[in-house]
Design an enzyme around this catalytic site. Structure first.
Site, short mmCIF file in Angstrom:
data_model
loop_
_atom_site.label_atom_id
_atom_site.label_comp_id
_atom_site.label_asym_id
_atom_site.label_seq_id
_atom_site.Cartn_x
_atom_site.Cartn_y
_atom_site.Cartn_z
CG ASN A 124 41.95 94.19 22.25
OD1 ASN A 124 42.23 94.63 21.14
ND2 ASN A 124 40.79 94.45 22.83
CG ASN B 229 44.64 93.53 17.66
OD1 ASN B 229 43.93 93.06 16.78
ND2 ASN B 229 44.14 94.02 18.79
CD GLU B 230 40.76 95.93 17.48
OE1 GLU B 230 40.67 96.33 18.67
OE2 GLU B 230 39.87 95.24 16.94
CD GLU C 167 39.88 91.31 15.95
OE1 GLU C 167 38.86 91.71 16.53
OE2 GLU C 167 41.04 91.46 16.39
#
Length: 497
Positions: free
Chosen positions: A71, A171-172, A291
């Site tokens: 994050n 990311n995400e 992850e």
């Protein structure tokens, strides 16, 4: 309980890419400040890198480390982390509500990576930034010289290019918690254009597109389909993220959670192959499970942390023996899918949901989950055999019918040896394992049995008791074709021809 395992030389799941045993370092909690980097620590070198931590990382033999997030990356300006340390700005990290002094930046990470013997997986900020910044970061890192940014790197003390080959495209990005969250259409278009641009610089770069943040996202698996519709031909891997918890203290279900990882991987594989068929492509999309871990112990404590400080104590899960059993099962799941999962990153490496813990100013030690990862990294690099297992099973609250034995066989063609990883999920009965290798020429003999076992499922390793949960050599004396493994244990059985 009897457990018979059948394997043949000609039937394999695939060959393991060593990068399956990768990990992850993010400016989160004490992963960096107080973890890998601590200027005033007595064990730190001239760059402020903790040598005691580096020794433990080298021992794990981690081939690739993802950096700088997570994050954190979606609010990160890479330019803040280069050049003289005294001129680097302190920024607010919105993801984790912390101060980032940028003292451990791009160059420090690259020096650390070289010292521990790992390759970087650098992640682009595609949250608050985009194509131009990604292109410039690649030029700064990888161009030999003669351009503004490559010459700037030289001025900063790195005359040779960093030669980073593996890059994450954000990311995400499906997560509403992400700074710069995007829809699948928005992200797919951006990922495609960034990939095209950086491959104009170097077509050999390997690029990882963001898949779903977890299997419970409302957009899963439509997210994967939409993103790949845009970027299938210009990216090389699709990411997966998954964490596991046992807040209900239901050991039977917790030990079965690798079935959830299996299902997640297989669903994503089906989506990738659907897009491949739809596009009539000849290219196979591989997966990067960048992850994964157990994560739940620190959730309440994290809510109590003071915001806007450097290196807050966040996500500092203290892992139990039970967690080590689960991590052993999760490693088996990744290895079982080595034909498609080529890269994986245990999240993370130091202090934050990590196999290595430190005390700021004090010692470093191995958590319980360190051990199954260590042995998988050491002995799991070979050909995974497509074995068949006959064993009893049980029902659990979430994953249906699950075998008592979680087993994985790795064959090493150079030596002929076979290594078996087995977790006995049964809470009371030992497993009597019989290995049928009639598909191999000659006979095999057990020459080593290493077990992780403890009478207390909630036993931990800490500063005062760093070796409470450690592997043990098991002696069988003269044995026949059956090997017994105790209930609720992780085991490595090694056979040679």
């Amino acid at each position: 309980m009897k457990c018979t395992i059948h394997a043949a030389r000609q039937f394999t799941r695939g060959t393991v890419d060593p990068r399956l045993f990768g990990s992850f370092v993010e400016q989160l909690g004490r992963a960096v400040y107080g973890g890998v980097y601590e200027v005033d620590h007595p064990a730190s070198d001239e760059e402020g890198l903790r040598t005691d931590v580096m020794n433990l990382v080298r021992e794990l033999d981690v081939p690739v480390v993802r950096f700088p997030g997570g994050n954190y990356v979606s609010n990160f300006n890479w330019e803040d982390s280069i050049g003289p340390k005294e001129s680097r700005p302190t920024r607010l990290d919105l993801a984790w509500k912390a101060l980032d002094p940028n003292q451990f930046g791009l160059q420090e990470f690259m020096h650390w990576a070289r010292k521990v013997g790992t390759e970087p997986m650098m992640v682009f900020n595609l949250g608050t930034r985009g194509l131009a910044e990604a292109r410039e970061l690649v030029e700064y890192c990888n161009h030999p010289g003669g351009s503004y940014l490559s010459d700037l790197r030289k001025q900063h003390g790195s005359p040779e290019p960093f030669a980073i080959k593996l890059w994450g495209l954000g990311n995400e990005m499906d997560g509403p918690w992400q700074v710069g969250h995007k829809t699948a259409e928005e992200y797919g278009r951006l990922a495609c254009e960034v990939a095209k641009a950086v491959k104009l610089f170097d077509p050999s770069l390997e690029l990882v597109a963001c898949g779903s943040s977890n299997v419970f996202m409302p957009t899963f698996p439509q997210w994967e389909e939409t993103v790949l519709d845009h970027a299938y031909e210009v990216v090389d891997y699709l990411s997966l993220h998954m964490y596991f918890r046992n807040e209900e203290k239901d050991i039977a279900t917790f030990l079965a959670c690798s079935a959830g990882m299996d299902s997640f991987i297989e669903t994503v594989v089906h989506v990738c192959d659907y897009v491949k068929a739809k596009k009539r492509s000849k290219k196979t999309m591989y997966l990067c499970f960048d992850e994964w871990n157990v994560w739940f112990h620190s959730l309440q404590k994290d809510k109590e942390q003071k915001p806007w400080i450097v290196g807050p104590s966040l996500l500092e899960d203290v892992y139990t023996f039970e967690d080590a059993l689960v991590v052993g099962c999760l490693l088996n799941s990744l290895l079982r899918h080595c034909d498609r999962v080529k890269i994986a990153c245990l999240a993370q490496l130091v202090n934050t949901i990590a196999p290595i813990m430190t005390e700021t100013g004090g010692p470093a030690w191995r958590q319980t989950i360190y051990w199954p990862f260590y042995y998988a990294s050491k002995y799991g690099r070979g050909e995974v055999l497509d074995c068949r297992v006959e064993v009893g099973s049980y029902e659990n609250a979430q994953y249906g019918t699950i075998p008592y034995a979680d087993t994985l066989l790795v064959h090493h063609p150079d030596t002929g040896e076979i290594d078996m990883f087995v977790v006995n999920r049964h809470q009371r009965q030992a497993l009597a394992i019989e290995l049928d290798l009639s598909g191999f020429s000659g006979s095999y003999t057990l020459f080593e049995h290493i077990a992780l076992e403890h009478k207390d499922l909630y036993a931990v390793n800490d500063k005062l008791h760093p070796d409470e949960v450690v592997p043990k050599q098991i002696s069988h004396g003269d044995i026949g074709s059956v090997v017994e493994v105790a209930p609720l244990t992780w085991n490595l059985l090694r056979f040679h021809p």
